[in-house]
Design a protein around this motif. Structure first.
Motif, PDB file in Angstrom:
ATOM      1  N   ILE A  76       0.837  -1.207   0.000  1.00 40.15           N
ATOM      2  CA  ILE A  76       0.000   0.000   0.000  1.00 40.15           C
ATOM      3  C   ILE A  76       0.870   1.255   0.000  1.00 40.15           C
ATOM      4  O   ILE A  76       0.631   2.184  -0.775  1.00 40.15           O
ATOM      5  CB  ILE A  76      -0.980  -0.012   1.196  1.00 40.15           C
ATOM      6  N   ILE A  77       1.899   1.263   0.814  1.00 42.21           N
ATOM      7  CA  ILE A  77       2.797   2.419   0.868  1.00 42.21           C
ATOM      8  C   ILE A  77       3.480   2.617  -0.491  1.00 42.21           C
ATOM      9  O   ILE A  77       3.637   3.748  -0.952  1.00 42.21           O
ATOM     10  CB  ILE A  77       3.816   2.267   2.013  1.00 42.21           C
ATOM     11  N   SER A  78       3.842   1.518  -1.156  1.00 42.77           N
ATOM     12  CA  SER A  78       4.520   1.625  -2.456  1.00 42.77           C
ATOM     13  C   SER A  78       3.628   2.249  -3.530  1.00 42.77           C
ATOM     14  O   SER A  78       4.130   2.817  -4.501  1.00 42.77           O
ATOM     15  CB  SER A  78       4.998   0.252  -2.932  1.00 42.77           C
ATOM     16  N   LEU A  79       2.313   2.155  -3.368  1.00 45.23           N
ATOM     17  CA  LEU A  79       1.382   2.748  -4.325  1.00 45.23           C
ATOM     18  C   LEU A  79       1.327   4.271  -4.191  1.00 45.23           C
ATOM     19  O   LEU A  79       0.863   4.959  -5.089  1.00 45.23           O
ATOM     20  CB  LEU A  79      -0.025   2.181  -4.138  1.00 45.23           C
ATOM     21  N   ASN A  80       1.771   4.766  -3.035  1.00 47.16           N
ATOM     22  CA  ASN A  80       1.776   6.195  -2.740  1.00 47.16           C
ATOM     23  C   ASN A  80       0.409   6.860  -2.983  1.00 47.16           C
ATOM     24  O   ASN A  80       0.316   7.883  -3.669  1.00 47.16           O
ATOM     25  CB  ASN A  80       2.868   6.905  -3.527  1.00 47.16           C
ATOM     26  N   PRO A  81      -0.649   6.279  -2.393  1.00 48.32           N
ATOM     27  CA  PRO A  81      -1.961   6.916  -2.554  1.00 48.32           C
ATOM     28  C   PRO A  81      -2.015   8.209  -1.750  1.00 48.32           C
ATOM     29  O   PRO A  81      -1.202   8.424  -0.848  1.00 48.32           O
ATOM     30  CB  PRO A  81      -2.915   5.877  -1.965  1.00 48.32           C
ATOM     31  N   LYS A  82      -2.970   9.063  -2.083  1.00 52.54           N
ATOM     32  CA  LYS A  82      -3.159  10.281  -1.295  1.00 52.54           C
ATOM     33  C   LYS A  82      -3.732   9.926   0.077  1.00 52.54           C
ATOM     34  O   LYS A  82      -3.420  10.570   1.066  1.00 52.54           O
ATOM     35  CB  LYS A  82      -4.091  11.252  -2.010  1.00 52.54           C
ATOM     36  N   ARG A  83      -4.627   8.902   0.108  1.00 52.97           N
ATOM     37  CA  ARG A  83      -5.245   8.532   1.379  1.00 52.97           C
ATOM     38  C   ARG A  83      -5.592   7.048   1.409  1.00 52.97           C
ATOM     39  O   ARG A  83      -5.732   6.405   0.374  1.00 52.97           O
ATOM     40  CB  ARG A  83      -6.508   9.356   1.639  1.00 52.97           C
ATOM     41  N   VAL A  84      -5.745   6.560   2.647  1.00 52.62           N
ATOM     42  CA  VAL A  84      -6.222   5.205   2.902  1.00 52.62           C
ATOM     43  C   VAL A  84      -7.431   5.324   3.807  1.00 52.62           C
ATOM     44  O   VAL A  84      -7.370   5.985   4.854  1.00 52.62           O
ATOM     45  CB  VAL A  84      -5.138   4.325   3.568  1.00 52.62           C
ATOM     46  N   ILE A  85      -8.543   4.727   3.382  1.00 53.21           N
ATOM     47  CA  ILE A  85      -9.766   4.739   4.183  1.00 53.21           C
ATOM     48  C   ILE A  85      -9.850   3.442   4.969  1.00 53.21           C
ATOM     49  O   ILE A  85      -9.771   2.343   4.402  1.00 53.21           O
ATOM     50  CB  ILE A  85     -11.020   4.900   3.301  1.00 53.21           C
ATOM     51  N   PHE A  86     -10.005   3.587   6.281  1.00 55.56           N
ATOM     52  CA  PHE A  86     -10.183   2.448   7.179  1.00 55.56           C
ATOM     53  C   PHE A  86     -11.670   2.327   7.476  1.00 55.56           C
ATOM     54  O   PHE A  86     -12.218   3.093   8.257  1.00 55.56           O
ATOM     55  CB  PHE A  86      -9.382   2.648   8.464  1.00 55.56           C
TER      56      PHE A  86
END
Length: 120
Positions: A76-86
């Protein structure tokens, strides 16, 4: 077309929240990528069973419990998204910290509610 969301923990079962989220995201015009344990599709979205290094992920929405998330931290970190929704049941303070250290926003919320209230 709107930003791309990766649904992690996607299911082909129509009663699963990840499945409903895929359908609602598509209905709202979002591009959707999906990863799950079983290959299949939800509408026009193929559920991948191999991790793909996408270059254009804006949001990752999680449908995995915290113990299952651990093996996906680096991905997930490698994708470098703007945000992660939990989403409910996926809350994970350990992962929040790692994401924050990598300048990735965390949001503890329900994707379905965010979409319904136009806050996505």
């Amino acid at each position: 077309m709107k930003e791309t969301t990766l649904v992690l923990g996607a299911s082909i079962k129509p009663e699963r929240y990840s499945n409903i989220a895929i359908n609602r995201l598509r209905d709202k015009g979002y591009q959707v990528k999906a990863f799950g344990l079983k290959r299949g599709s939800v509408g026009d979205v193929t559920i991948d069973t191999e991790l793909i290094s996408y270059k254009d992920i804006d949001t990752v929405t999680l449908y995995l419990n915290p113990n299952r998330q651990k093996s996906y931290y680096d991905y997930i970190i490698s994708l470098n998204p703007k945000r992660v929704i939990f989403n409910p049941g996926t809350e994970n303070p350990e992962f929040y910290k790692l994401l924050e250290e990598n300048a990735i926003e965390t949001e503890v919320a329900c994707t379905l509610v965010l979409l319904t209230t136009n806050q996505y």
